[in-house]
Design a protein around this motif. Structure first.
Motif, short mmCIF file in Angstrom:
data_model
loop_
_atom_site.label_atom_id
_atom_site.label_comp_id
_atom_site.label_asym_id
_atom_site.label_seq_id
_atom_site.Cartn_x
_atom_site.Cartn_y
_atom_site.Cartn_z
N VAL A 1 0.72 3.90 -3.10
CA VAL A 1 0.91 5.41 -3.14
C VAL A 1 1.80 5.66 -4.27
N HIS A 2 2.78 4.86 -4.53
CA HIS A 2 3.92 5.19 -5.65
C HIS A 2 3.08 5.12 -7.15
N GLN B 1 -0.18 5.90 -7.59
CA GLN B 1 -0.90 7.15 -7.56
C GLN B 1 0.01 8.23 -8.03
N ALA B 2 1.19 8.34 -7.22
CA ALA B 2 2.21 9.53 -7.61
C ALA B 2 2.62 9.28 -8.88
N ALA C 1 0.76 -1.09 0.06
CA ALA C 1 0.16 0.00 0.04
C ALA C 1 0.82 1.24 -0.09
N GLY C 2 2.23 1.26 0.57
CA GLY C 2 2.94 2.31 0.68
C GLY C 2 3.65 2.87 -0.39
N ALA C 3 4.76 3.65 -0.22
CA ALA C 3 5.65 4.28 -1.15
C ALA C 3 6.14 3.52 -2.28
N GLY C 4 6.20 2.14 -1.78
CA GLY C 4 6.70 1.13 -2.84
C GLY C 4 5.70 0.56 -3.60
#
Lengths: 288, 288
Positions: free
Chosen positions: B149-150, B152-153, B143-146
């Motif tokens: 969210v990554h 989505q960014a 779910a996170g920055a890897g």
């Protein structure tokens, strides 16, 4: 003693956060690193000192210390958004949505929250999975709709309320908004050691409330340059604070009494807890 | 078979979410309940069906099924914000920031993410804490920055990029944005049973990509009323999609091939996996 401990804590936690965020790349990861820098690292200090009192090594405890700082950083990034407190500066630097944009701030905050739980669940933080699952569960309860987020929502609602909050209401608000995570931080040591949490829980509850009263005092007496953020906002907004409800002198006395209560709760640890006693005093004597 | 399973899944998950969110009160809790209603519950179905294949009861698996739906709901609430996709409708209803306001949407999304981890760490979800800690860790990574969210960014960055994304880039973007959580959902069953995850991982990877290709197809061919949200946005924005890169017919063929691949991955389960095979076919035949 406290200065040295805060410096060591800050170095240790920053190294750990840089390492964990360093797994990722892109703008959101950059914003996460930016948002997780600076700050006094009081929550991390509570984790590491509480762990030391129970014979837990910093190498293990740093996973929880970094987790609580990541969670705290997420809450600040979202709190600063235009739709929330709309702050341009934080710790003397542009807030994330000013440095990048709102979408990056939303996503960086989201991913910092995720990272907090990722670090708590990491087997390197503790060999016993039951302890790690416990930390995840207790942090989620302290941070979510029954804890920090609930406190933030009450705080926002209070701004547009016709009637100012009562002392009981503002105490409940702050117990959620800042208190729950401070108490969680203080209790991590005994959780990691599977020992009695009661003394550090009492200590955490007392300094959490003292911290917030001191924040309200600083909002009246503080210096914007030292604080690295705007002051006098609450008074200008006509919000009820501990100072507006108790008066400045009584608020200071109440904070001092809570610090005494916090220090007394540590008796069982003898002078090994002196750094935590200094931390409690620092909470009400800081200028930022 | 699939219709019945989706209905049962939806009822079971909604009851569980209502119970968990019902612990809390206030506006944020109301917005959480609102945001967690509706949807096809495909991720929860993958969890519950994968669990059934491994002899795990729905009473245990519902904790993970509700967790992934809470996490999914959080991502939608934040994705709909004005600073992100700026959508007014979701599932045929006003988005959270339209029904309440942006601050409530930020906080409700935040608390839904927290709730997802709270549910995964709850001892009622599985007696073995190592399994619960594993679920937390793997969901955080997805779910996170890897992960999400990554993705989505990358998606947001693509909107303002001068050069449209390549097929490799858009595949990587979607693997993060939607694929990681779909694969996580498919793998929960074997994780709960401490069994081999490989067949359901291959299945999840294939339908995750098929799902996104189908979404791009629907953005071109779909009907706004059936979808409950605006269509044609990607094409209007000049964004690269699987359809713009492959052409409509080749995109549909690629999705169909992926569904075949997903069904083949389930051979080891025999006809007990027929519901998951139907789900794979539904992914590319749905009209919303």
């Amino acid at each position: 003693m406290l200065d040295q401990a805060l410096k060591e804590t800050a170095d240790r936690v920053q190294t750990h956060l840089d390492l964990c965020i360093g797994q990722y790349d892109g703008t959101v990861a950059q914003a996460m690193t930016y948002a997780s820098r600076g700050g006094k690292r009081m929550r991390a200090l509570l984790v590491l000192e509480g762990a030391a009192l129970h014979g837990v090594t910093p190498d293990q405890a740093v996973w929880s210390a970094a987790a609580i700082e990541a969670l705290h950083a997420y809450s600040l990034v979202h709190d600063d958004l235009p739709c929330m407190d709309d702050d341009d500066e934080r710790r003397g630097m542009p807030t994330v949505h000013r440095q990048w944009d709102e979408a990056t701030a939303v996503l960086a905050g989201d991913a910092l929250q995720t990272l907090a739980f990722e670090m708590l669940a990491d087997p390197r933080g503790h060999p016993d999975a039951a302890v790690r699952a416990d930390l995840v569960l207790s942090l989620a309860r302290a941070a979510g709709a029954g804890g920090m987020v609930h406190g933030q929502a009450l705080d926002i609602a209070a701004e547009s309320a016709d009637v100012p909050l009562t002392l009981d209401q503002i105490t409940a608000l702050q117990a959620g908004k800042t208190g729950a995570l401070i108490t969680w931080s203080a209790c991590v040591g005994p959780v990691l050691a599977q020992a009695d949490q009661a003394p550090l829980r009492a200590y955490g509850d007392a300094i959490g409330l003292a911290f917030q009263i001191a924040d309200d005092v600083l909002d009246v007496t503080g210096d914007a340059a030292a604080m690295g953020k705007a002051v006098g906002k609450d008074a200008a907004a006509g919000k009820a604070t501990f100072v507006s409800l108790l008066g400045l002198d009584a608020a200071k006395r109440r904070a001092a009494d809570l610090v005494t209560e916090a220090c007394d709760a540590l008796t069982v640890y003898g002078d090994r807890a002196d750094c935590l006693r200094q931390a409690a005093r620092f909470v009400i004597s800081r200028d930022s």
